[in-house]
Design a protein around this motif. Structure first.
Motif, PDB file in Angstrom:
ATOM      1  N   ARG A   1      47.471  22.099   1.737  1.00 18.29           N
ATOM      2  CA  ARG A   1      47.814  23.471   1.376  1.00 18.29           C
ATOM      3  C   ARG A   1      49.260  23.804   1.717  1.00 18.29           C
ATOM      4  O   ARG A   1      49.919  24.587   1.020  1.00 18.29           O
ATOM      5  N   HIS A   2      49.774  23.190   2.781  1.00 21.67           N
ATOM      6  CA  HIS A   2      51.139  23.480   3.227  1.00 21.67           C
ATOM      7  C   HIS A   2      52.121  22.365   2.883  1.00 21.67           C
ATOM      8  O   HIS A   2      53.267  22.393   3.357  1.00 21.67           O
ATOM      9  N   ALA A   3      51.701  21.416   2.059  1.00 22.44           N
ATOM     10  CA  ALA A   3      52.529  20.227   1.812  1.00 22.44           C
ATOM     11  C   ALA A   3      53.909  20.565   1.284  1.00 22.44           C
ATOM     12  O   ALA A   3      54.890  19.881   1.600  1.00 22.44           O
TER      13      ALA A   3
ATOM     14  N   TRP B   1      51.309  11.353   7.548  1.00 23.96           N
ATOM     15  CA  TRP B   1      50.326  10.906   6.553  1.00 23.96           C
ATOM     16  C   TRP B   1      50.601  11.534   5.186  1.00 23.96           C
ATOM     17  O   TRP B   1      50.522  10.843   4.159  1.00 23.96           O
ATOM     18  N   LEU B   2      50.948  12.826   5.165  1.00 22.75           N
ATOM     19  CA  LEU B   2      51.271  13.478   3.898  1.00 22.75           C
ATOM     20  C   LEU B   2      52.392  12.743   3.165  1.00 22.75           C
ATOM     21  O   LEU B   2      52.316  12.498   1.956  1.00 22.75           O
ATOM     22  N   ASP B   3      53.425  12.410   3.910  1.00 30.49           N
ATOM     23  CA  ASP B   3      54.569  11.753   3.290  1.00 30.49           C
ATOM     24  C   ASP B   3      54.195  10.370   2.776  1.00 30.49           C
ATOM     25  O   ASP B   3      54.641   9.945   1.706  1.00 30.49           O
ATOM     26  N   LYS B   4      53.385   9.642   3.531  1.00 28.20           N
ATOM     27  CA  LYS B   4      52.938   8.323   3.084  1.00 28.20           C
ATOM     28  C   LYS B   4      52.059   8.444   1.839  1.00 28.20           C
ATOM     29  O   LYS B   4      52.177   7.654   0.898  1.00 28.20           O
ATOM     30  N   ALA B   5      51.142   9.434   1.844  1.00 28.92           N
ATOM     31  CA  ALA B   5      50.262   9.624   0.702  1.00 28.92           C
ATOM     32  C   ALA B   5      51.055   9.989  -0.551  1.00 28.92           C
ATOM     33  O   ALA B   5      50.735   9.551  -1.669  1.00 28.92           O
ATOM     34  N   LYS B   6      52.096  10.773  -0.403  1.00 28.84           N
ATOM     35  CA  LYS B   6      52.941  11.177  -1.514  1.00 28.84           C
ATOM     36  C   LYS B   6      53.697   9.988  -2.087  1.00 28.84           C
ATOM     37  O   LYS B   6      53.882   9.873  -3.318  1.00 28.84           O
ATOM     38  N   ALA B   7      54.127   9.103  -1.195  1.00 28.70           N
ATOM     39  CA  ALA B   7      54.919   7.946  -1.627  1.00 28.70           C
ATOM     40  C   ALA B   7      54.059   6.850  -2.260  1.00 28.70           C
ATOM     41  O   ALA B   7      54.572   6.017  -3.005  1.00 28.70           O
ATOM     42  N   ALA B   8      52.773   6.870  -1.939  1.00 24.00           N
ATOM     43  CA  ALA B   8      51.885   5.792  -2.425  1.00 24.00           C
ATOM     44  C   ALA B   8      51.676   5.864  -3.939  1.00 24.00           C
ATOM     45  O   ALA B   8      51.719   6.904  -4.548  1.00 24.00           O
TER      46      ALA B   8
ATOM     47  N   ASP C   1      58.612  24.847   6.116  1.00 23.24           N
ATOM     48  CA  ASP C   1      58.261  24.798   7.534  1.00 23.24           C
ATOM     49  C   ASP C   1      56.813  24.315   7.686  1.00 23.24           C
ATOM     50  O   ASP C   1      56.040  24.840   8.473  1.00 23.24           O
ATOM     51  N   ARG C   2      56.466  23.302   6.931  1.00 26.15           N
ATOM     52  CA  ARG C   2      55.064  22.873   6.823  1.00 26.15           C
ATOM     53  C   ARG C   2      54.467  22.472   8.164  1.00 26.15           C
ATOM     54  O   ARG C   2      53.304  22.792   8.437  1.00 26.15           O
ATOM     55  N   GLU C   3      55.213  21.759   9.014  1.00 26.62           N
ATOM     56  CA  GLU C   3      54.637  21.315  10.282  1.00 26.62           C
ATOM     57  C   GLU C   3      54.229  22.496  11.155  1.00 26.62           C
ATOM     58  O   GLU C   3      53.153  22.497  11.764  1.00 26.62           O
ATOM     59  N   ALA C   4      55.066  23.521  11.225  1.00 28.66           N
ATOM     60  CA  ALA C   4      54.751  24.702  12.025  1.00 28.66           C
ATOM     61  C   ALA C   4      53.541  25.440  11.442  1.00 28.66           C
ATOM     62  O   ALA C   4      52.666  25.908  12.189  1.00 28.66           O
TER      63      ALA C   4
END
Length: 308
Positions: A248-250, A301-308, A254-257
């Motif tokens: 939802r915040h991907a 994990w979000l970044d890895k999933a996006k790159a996959a 300021d997604r991490e916060a």
């Protein structure tokens, strides 16, 4: 119980980080090593169990994150007959911990690493055994089965002890702090901390352990828990909820916060439903570090999933 002794490693705060001494017919195996600062506590626990350092045959690491494995090298110096068992992906980091030290220093700073973990020393190569999936450690006829259990880390094993019908779970079966126990039993949350969290693997590892129908789980954070089926279901629900929050915040700058805020709300809500009577601020304070690490891990994990 069943010759299993809980050792509070002293890391973080009381009842935060556990290791275990398993005793069988006068011999011992230690599961997880805490930090270098923890070594005196291990030696005291060995003596309290009626053993000597030379009676310890094994040190088994669930994975090589420093709160679980940072003290292994120093501890092994005091255990003249022990071998160290670790996931094949983690073995090289015990023989040469420089990458672990550099990674922790990059995140926390050199002073904090020295303060929290102490001087991290290598384990001699000839004392390291790679515990691949299905590897069995024989402790005086007591079988300790090592299972590859990724999801929290790719170098993670859980150890099944048939005699106690229990697993030593490291971090793959979540975190359950005793401050949150209620009449409904223990409260649990997953740990998605950096940098190898994978929700599909975490679900699969939990299900794999559950096929053994364990009566209890021995968590590093913290101690023995029962009601295993209910806790496994709680973990599955929360992993899915945390992934939904992350997605939802991907796209948020300021997604991490934002993810951390929603994780805090998720845990507080579930704790209240579980019967925890402390206020939201107190719950959040106790989980502050875990909320931050979980948010960091799921962003990776979000970044890895996006790159996959």
């Amino acid at each position: 119980m069943h010759g299993i002794h809980t050792i509070d490693t002293g890391f973080g705060r009381p009842r935060f980080d556990a290791a275990y001494l398993v005793v069988e017919r006068g011999r011992g195996a230690i599961i997880d090593s805490g930090t270098t600062h923890s070594v005196p506590r291990f030696l005291e626990a060995i003596e309290a169990a009626g053993l000597r350092p030379g009676d310890i045959d094994w040190v088994i690491l669930t994975h090589v994150h420093l709160d679980h494995a940072g003290g292994a090298g120093e501890l092994m110096k005091h255990l003249p007959h022990a071998m160290l068992a670790v996931h094949p992906r983690g073995a090289r980091h015990m023989i040469d911990p420089s990458v672990l030290i550099a990674g922790a220093t990059g995140v926390y700073g050199e002073e904090a690493v020295r303060r929290d973990y102490g001087t991290i020393v290598p384990v001699p190569k000839d004392r390291v055994i790679e515990a691949s999936d299905g590897f069995v450690i024989d402790l005086q006829g007591r079988a300790l089965l090592c299972l590859d259990t990724p999801g929290h880390a790719k170098h993670h094993i859980a150890i099944h002890d048939d005699q106690s019908s229990a697993f030593f779970t490291g971090d793959i079966f979540g975190l359950s702090y005793r401050e949150f126990d209620t009449a409904n039993g223990p409260f649990i949350i997953p740990t998605t901390s950096p940098v190898q969290f994978d929700p599909d693997e975490a679900h699969a590892s939990i299900e794999r352990m559950m096929r053994y129908e364990p009566a209890a789980m021995y968590l590093t954070h913290f101690d023995r828990v029962e009601q295993v089926k209910r806790l496994a279901n709680d973990l599955h629900e929360q992993i899915d909820a945390m992934v939904a929050i992350a997605r939802r915040h991907a796209g948020d700058p300021d997604r991490e916060a934002r993810i951390a805020t929603d994780f805090a709300d998720l845990y507080v809500g579930r704790a209240k439903k579980h019967g925890v009577t402390m206020g939201a601020d107190e719950i959040t304070k106790l989980l502050k570090i875990d909320i931050r690490l979980n948010a960091q891990g799921i962003v990776v994990w979000l970044d890895k999933a996006k790159a996959a």
